[in-house]
Design an enzyme around this catalytic site. Structure first.
Site, PDB file in Angstrom:
ATOM      1  N   LYS A  59      41.003   7.614  -5.211  1.00 32.69           N
ATOM      2  CA  LYS A  59      39.596   7.434  -5.586  1.00 32.69           C
ATOM      3  C   LYS A  59      38.640   7.786  -4.443  1.00 32.69           C
ATOM      4  O   LYS A  59      37.444   7.721  -4.618  1.00 32.69           O
ATOM      5  CB  LYS A  59      39.344   5.987  -6.028  1.00 32.69           C
ATOM      6  CG  LYS A  59      39.819   5.673  -7.425  1.00 32.69           C
ATOM      7  CD  LYS A  59      39.286   4.328  -7.865  1.00 32.69           C
ATOM      8  CE  LYS A  59      39.568   4.048  -9.306  1.00 32.69           C
ATOM      9  NZ  LYS A  59      39.014   2.754  -9.739  1.00 32.69           N
ATOM     10  N   ARG A  71      33.873  -4.611 -19.248  1.00 32.98           N
ATOM     11  CA  ARG A  71      32.413  -4.577 -19.349  1.00 32.98           C
ATOM     12  C   ARG A  71      31.961  -4.106 -20.711  1.00 32.98           C
ATOM     13  O   ARG A  71      30.956  -4.545 -21.228  1.00 32.98           O
ATOM     14  CB  ARG A  71      31.835  -3.644 -18.281  1.00 32.98           C
ATOM     15  CG  ARG A  71      31.976  -4.138 -16.871  1.00 32.98           C
ATOM     16  CD  ARG A  71      31.421  -3.098 -15.942  1.00 32.98           C
ATOM     17  NE  ARG A  71      32.066  -1.816 -16.241  1.00 32.98           N
ATOM     18  CZ  ARG A  71      32.556  -0.990 -15.341  1.00 32.98           C
ATOM     19  NH1 ARG A  71      32.443  -1.267 -14.078  1.00 32.98           N
ATOM     20  NH2 ARG A  71      33.137   0.130 -15.693  1.00 32.98           N
ATOM     21  N   SER A 108      30.775  -0.465  -9.526  1.00 32.34           N
ATOM     22  CA  SER A 108      30.743  -0.064  -8.111  1.00 32.34           C
ATOM     23  C   SER A 108      30.233   1.366  -7.963  1.00 32.34           C
ATOM     24  O   SER A 108      29.474   1.661  -7.038  1.00 32.34           O
ATOM     25  CB  SER A 108      32.140  -0.189  -7.499  1.00 32.34           C
ATOM     26  OG  SER A 108      32.559  -1.526  -7.480  1.00 32.34           O
TER      27      SER A 108
END
Length: 159
Positions: free
Chosen positions: A42, A91, A129
């Site tokens: 990532k 979410r 994030s």
């Protein structure tokens, strides 16, 4: 016997949504291990050590919560930590398909560990994030999305 929940993630950086979920999980489980993944694929903004330190600062006042870093298969970490639960946050519906696949694979790799999903408080459902980093990189305010220590770290790194 108190149940140990393992909450894995990259936490690059840890957000108020993460903190909310962890605080609520601490009321459900005897021990919550926040497992910060190295996850070099990532290309994180912060090093593993920095992300662990930030999470430790942000979560310091929550009883029963510990922060660890890891760079191994999650199923192996769960066994090492004797976790009975993998905690995942959802979410939006768009998170579900990926999380469902992960839960199935983790069940196969660590059959004694259950995956449980928690949703963040409504005011945090849109926070990620990635979005926080993008806002901060473009000079926008992030104070309502992250702890002040995380905001300072973002400002120091991006400016």
């Amino acid at each position: 016997m108190p149940i140990t929940a393992l909450y894995p993630g990259t936490f690059d950086p840890i957000t108020s949504g993460h903190s909310d979920l962890i605080e609520r999980a601490s009321k459900l489980f005897g021990r919550v291990l926040v497992a910060v993944a190295a996850n070099p694929k990532k290309a994180p903004l912060f090093s593993l050590e920095e992300r662990v330190a930030l999470a430790q600062e942000v979560l310091a006042g929550i009883p029963g919560v510990e922060v660890i870093g890891f760079n191994c298969l999650l199923a192996h970490l769960a066994e090492q930590c004797q976790a009975q639960v993998l905690l995942r946050g959802l979410r939006a519906v768009s998170d579900f398909e990926y999380e469902f696949q992960l839960a199935g694979m983790n069940r196969r790799l660590a059959p004694g560990v259950e995956t449980l999903f928690l949703t963040p408080a409504e005011r945090y459902t849109y926070i990620s994030s990635s979005l926080v980093k993008e806002i901060a990189a473009l000079g926008g305010p992030v104070s309502e999305f992250v702890h002040p220590r995380v905001e300072a770290a973002l400002n120091n790194r991006l400016r």
